[in-house]
Design an enzyme around this catalytic site. Structure first.
Site, PDB file in Angstrom:
ATOM      1  N   TYR A   2       0.839  -1.198   0.000  1.00  0.00           N
ATOM      2  CA  TYR A   2       0.000   0.000   0.000  1.00  0.00           C
ATOM      3  C   TYR A   2       0.876   1.251   0.000  1.00  0.00           C
ATOM      4  CZ  TYR A   2      -3.977  -2.944   0.057  1.00  0.00           C
ATOM      5  OH  TYR A   2      -4.915  -3.860  -0.334  1.00  0.00           O
TER       6      TYR A   2
ATOM      7  N   LYS B 124       3.523 -15.408  -0.484  1.00  0.00           N
ATOM      8  CA  LYS B 124       3.940 -15.670  -1.872  1.00  0.00           C
ATOM      9  C   LYS B 124       5.471 -15.725  -1.869  1.00  0.00           C
ATOM     10  CE  LYS B 124       2.936 -15.999  -6.336  1.00  0.00           C
ATOM     11  NZ  LYS B 124       2.170 -17.114  -6.911  1.00  0.00           N
TER      12      LYS B 124
ATOM     13  N   ASP C 246      -2.113 -17.900  -4.126  1.00  0.00           N
ATOM     14  CA  ASP C 246      -2.984 -18.329  -5.224  1.00  0.00           C
ATOM     15  C   ASP C 246      -3.671 -19.650  -4.877  1.00  0.00           C
ATOM     16  OD1 ASP C 246      -0.250 -18.771  -5.309  1.00  0.00           O
ATOM     17  OD2 ASP C 246      -0.140 -19.086  -7.459  1.00  0.00           O
TER      18      ASP C 246
ATOM     19  N   ASP D 124      -6.563  -8.176   2.181  1.00  0.00           N
ATOM     20  CA  ASP D 124      -7.638  -7.352   1.630  1.00  0.00           C
ATOM     21  C   ASP D 124      -8.437  -8.172   0.611  1.00  0.00           C
ATOM     22  OD1 ASP D 124      -9.104  -5.103   1.200  1.00  0.00           O
ATOM     23  OD2 ASP D 124      -7.548  -3.976   0.164  1.00  0.00           O
TER      24      ASP D 124
ATOM     25  N   ASP E 212     -12.430 -10.341   1.054  1.00  0.00           N
ATOM     26  CA  ASP E 212     -13.615 -10.128   0.213  1.00  0.00           C
ATOM     27  C   ASP E 212     -14.119 -11.464  -0.328  1.00  0.00           C
ATOM     28  OD1 ASP E 212     -13.342  -7.400   0.584  1.00  0.00           O
ATOM     29  OD2 ASP E 212     -13.726  -6.916  -1.513  1.00  0.00           O
TER      30      ASP E 212
END
Ligand code: NAD
Length: 356
Positions: free
Chosen positions: A131, A184, A217, A241, A245
């Site tokens: 961010y 990752k 992933d 984030d 969702d």
């Protein structure tokens, strides 16, 4: 108790007013004597003060004991130097609200998007990562190198990684004692390497907690395939984030997704979803996410201040929300119902009063 409400943009004012209505019922039942301040942020503040988060608004927010932040339309804000600050990121960073705690659970009476029943909480690091507004001491983590070349930097520190892992393990100790760390590291060798190292150190101090690691992933596939296996997920800012969702939509709707941003001794309720400009001003938005976030906030404050009445009030809000959502006749349109934002909030407020 000083409660600051920052309504935000789009559907923010509507769902904030609905949340206030529910808080009034909580106050009537528990007698806290909430003193409300409404703090201008977003486009209204930009028009009045030239900034979407003027200094006066930040100082008012800092002075409050409980913060309730509505969604903001930061995709449409002007550049930072023209006053377009993201209030959500700025408040998280400047108040050091390092843990974004995002539960996602199916409800027995509400259709989910998966056959499974599940109950998980995502602990998302909130103060660094990819961010741009949270990466640098001054300036942002994005650089315009030439007209055709841009770079975004990702900051991961030992301090922030260790404290989010500690928060996640503490959360898991209160639940089913399992933590899944999502990363990752196969590509982001240094940054996610450091994140994993910190998580493993914290895991070693919690031998009672089952520990699992998943690449982000694959984690998406596992979330859809076997959501019931997850208890606490601990991850970096952007992955958290996105995954949250996905998890909330699997549970039924993004409109249900509550969250709290927590630091040391201070926390802020915030809906997971955005400002939904496509339905703003129509009185049809689902306020469940902000109401649930505010319930989480009261519960968090109660635990933090050792105030059983606040914990009870937070749980009463969440239980009233569940009871209201269980009845198909008292749902908003995103869940196939017919109620508007205010009518739904009135049902939740009534459920709080009736249970008193
Ligand atoms: P969004 O979450 O606002 O909307 C996605 C979809 O979900 C839309 O169809 C919307 O109508 C629906 N939706 C969202 N909340 C709902 C609710 N409470 N009730 C019923 N339906 C709801 O995402 P977006 O459209 O990508 O973003 C819109 C704006 O919100 C952008 O400016 C974005 O930057 C901002 N945003 C803000 C936050 C935040 O303030 N925390 C988070 C995400 C996005």
């Amino acid at each position: 108790m000083k409660v600051a409400i920052l309504p935000g943009d789009g559907i923010g004012p509507e769902i904030s007013a609905a949340t206030r209505l529910v808080l009034d019922a909580v106050d009537d039942r528990f007698g806290f004597g909430f003193a409300y301040t409404e703090i201008g942020i977003g486009f209204t503040a930009l028009e009045e003060h030239g900034s979407t988060l003027p200094d006066s608004s930040f100082e008012a927010a800092r002075a409050a004991e409980a913060l309730i932040l509505g969604p903001v339309s930061h995709l449409d804000y002007p550049a930072r130097e023209k006053g377009g600050l993201n209030p959500s990121g700025e408040l998280r960073k400047r108040l050091d609200l390092f843990a974004n705690i995002r539960p996602a659970a199916t409800r027995p009476d509400l259709p989910s998007r998966t056959g499974a029943s599940f109950d998980m909480v995502i602990y998302r690091e909130n103060t660094e990562g990819f961010y741009a507004d949270r990466c640098m001491y001054t300036g942002t983590g994005e650089v315009h190198v030439t007209a055709d070349v841009t770079i975004a930097m990702r900051r991961i520190t030992r301090h922030a990684s260790t404290r989010i892992a500690e928060a996640a393990f503490a959360g898991a100790m209160q639940r089913r004692k399992k933590v899944t760390v999502v990363h990752k590291q196969n590509v982001l060798k240094l940054t996610d390497g450091l994140f994993l190292e910190c998580c493993r150190e914290v895991a070693a101090r919690h031998p009672d907690v089952e520990y699992e690691e998943l690449i982000v992933d694959a984690a998406c596939a596992h979330l859809v395939r076997r959501p019931e296996d997850f208890d606490v997920i601990c991850t970096t800012n952007m992955f958290g984030d996105i995954l949250s969702d996905l998890a909330s939509e699997l549970s039924g709707s993004l409109g249900l997704a509550a969250s709290v941003n927590a630091g040391d001794g201070v926390a802020m309720a915030q809906a997971q979803h955005g400002s939904a400009p496509d339905i703003a001003g129509q009185g049809i938005a689902n306020p469940a996410s902000l109401i649930g976030s505010t319930g989480m906030l009261l519960e968090w404050m109660g635990a933090n201040r050792k105030r059983a009445d606040l914990v009870e009030a937070g749980r009463a809000m969440l239980a009233a929300l569940d009871r209201t959502l269980a009845d198909p006749a008292s749902r908003t349109r995103d869940l196939g119902g017919t109620l508007g934002t205010e009518a739904f909030a009135r049902q939740v407020a009534k459920a709080i009063t009736d249970a008193g």
